[in-house]
Design a protein around this motif. Structure first.
Motif, short mmCIF file in Angstrom:
data_model
loop_
_atom_site.label_atom_id
_atom_site.label_comp_id
_atom_site.label_asym_id
_atom_site.label_seq_id
_atom_site.Cartn_x
_atom_site.Cartn_y
_atom_site.Cartn_z
N ALA A 83 18.10 -23.17 -24.22
CA ALA A 83 17.21 -22.71 -23.14
C ALA A 83 16.01 -23.64 -22.93
O ALA A 83 15.24 -23.43 -22.00
CB ALA A 83 16.73 -21.30 -23.44
N ILE A 84 15.86 -24.65 -23.81
CA ILE A 84 14.72 -25.56 -23.66
C ILE A 84 14.79 -26.27 -22.30
O ILE A 84 15.84 -26.76 -21.92
CB ILE A 84 14.66 -26.57 -24.83
N ARG B 237 9.42 -25.18 -23.66
CA ARG B 237 9.31 -26.60 -24.04
C ARG B 237 9.79 -26.84 -25.46
O ARG B 237 10.26 -27.93 -25.79
CB ARG B 237 7.87 -27.07 -23.89
N GLY B 238 9.64 -25.84 -26.32
CA GLY B 238 10.07 -26.02 -27.69
C GLY B 238 9.80 -24.78 -28.51
O GLY B 238 9.17 -23.85 -28.03
N PHE B 239 10.32 -24.79 -29.73
CA PHE B 239 10.12 -23.65 -30.62
C PHE B 239 10.31 -24.11 -32.06
O PHE B 239 10.75 -25.23 -32.30
CB PHE B 239 11.10 -22.52 -30.28
N LEU C 158 5.27 -23.01 -24.26
CA LEU C 158 5.64 -22.66 -22.89
C LEU C 158 4.76 -23.39 -21.88
O LEU C 158 3.58 -23.61 -22.13
CB LEU C 158 5.49 -21.16 -22.65
N ASP C 159 5.36 -23.73 -20.75
CA ASP C 159 4.62 -24.29 -19.62
C ASP C 159 4.61 -23.28 -18.49
O ASP C 159 5.56 -22.50 -18.35
CB ASP C 159 5.31 -25.57 -19.15
N ASP C 160 3.59 -23.32 -17.67
CA ASP C 160 3.48 -22.46 -16.48
C ASP C 160 3.78 -21.00 -16.81
O ASP C 160 4.55 -20.35 -16.10
CB ASP C 160 4.45 -22.93 -15.38
#
Lengths: 101, 101
Positions: free
Chosen positions: A14-15, A34-36, A44-46
């Motif tokens: 899902a990235i 963006r990452g985990f 997260l972005d936006d």
């Protein structure tokens, strides 16, 4: 034997795409993943945050977080990859109803 | 003195080499260190200030901290403050943010 998919692989796929996060205690967040890490802390972005109004629980407060965020994993309950969250879900339901009528 | 050797303990295989698009929580933390950021707690209270120090528990030492209540009003200011990591909901880099809410 069917190939097994690990839960974290699913998140890894899902990235770069939209993800809908349901938190403990009826908070929700939607954003671009963006990452985990192993604790499922998310970058997260936006991101958009949906919180029920403490005075009127039927009213949902929507808050846009313009910058990049790090979301703590310990409050996360459910992740929905590829979903735009409650707003887009409502739109989909409306469209389906229109198609049926 | 002997060199530390790889003990060969079984480990969860790392996902493939990090791509440029991927941004893990630890990458994020490195990038916000020393920069202005917003920290939101589970209670909804927000702290804005300069991230002086961080660790893996999301314990945070903040400088020039402003505390904002649930209504978005400035409640207090602190020169230095420590936030225990278990209270942290998310950390946001403040890049594109306005000063008000």
């Amino acid at each position: 034997m069917a190939t097994r998919i690990l839960p974290l692989e699913l998140i890894d796929k899902a990235i770069g795409s939209q993800i809908w996060i349901l938190m403990r205690g009826s908070k929700e967040v939607v954003g671009t993943l963006r990452g985990f890490d192993d604790y499922v802390n998310l970058v997260l972005d936006d991101a958009i945050e949906y919180t029920p109004d403490p005075n009127d629980r039927t009213n949902i407060i929507t808050k846009k977080l313009d910058a990049e965020i790090l979301l703590n994993g310990n409050q996360i309950a459910i992740l929905v990859p590829g979903s735009g969250g409650p707003d887009s879900l409502a739109q989909q339901q409306q469209q389906q109803q229109q198609q049926q009528s | 003195m002997s060199e530390p050797t790889n003990t060969g303990t079984p480990q969860v295989p790392e996902t493939a080499a990090p791509e440029d698009t991927k941004r893990t929580p630890s990458d994020f933390l490195k990038s916000v260190l020393g920069r202005p950021a917003v920290v939101k707690l589970n209670s909804g209270i927000e702290y804005r200030g300069v991230l002086a120090c961080l660790d893996g528990y999301l314990n945070i030492a903040m400088e020039q901290t402003q505390e904002f209540g649930l209504d978005g009003q400035l409640k207090a200011t602190y020169g230095d403050c420590f936030i225990r990591g278990n209270n942290v909901l998310h950390i946001s880099s403040q890049a594109k943010r306005k000063t008000g809410l």
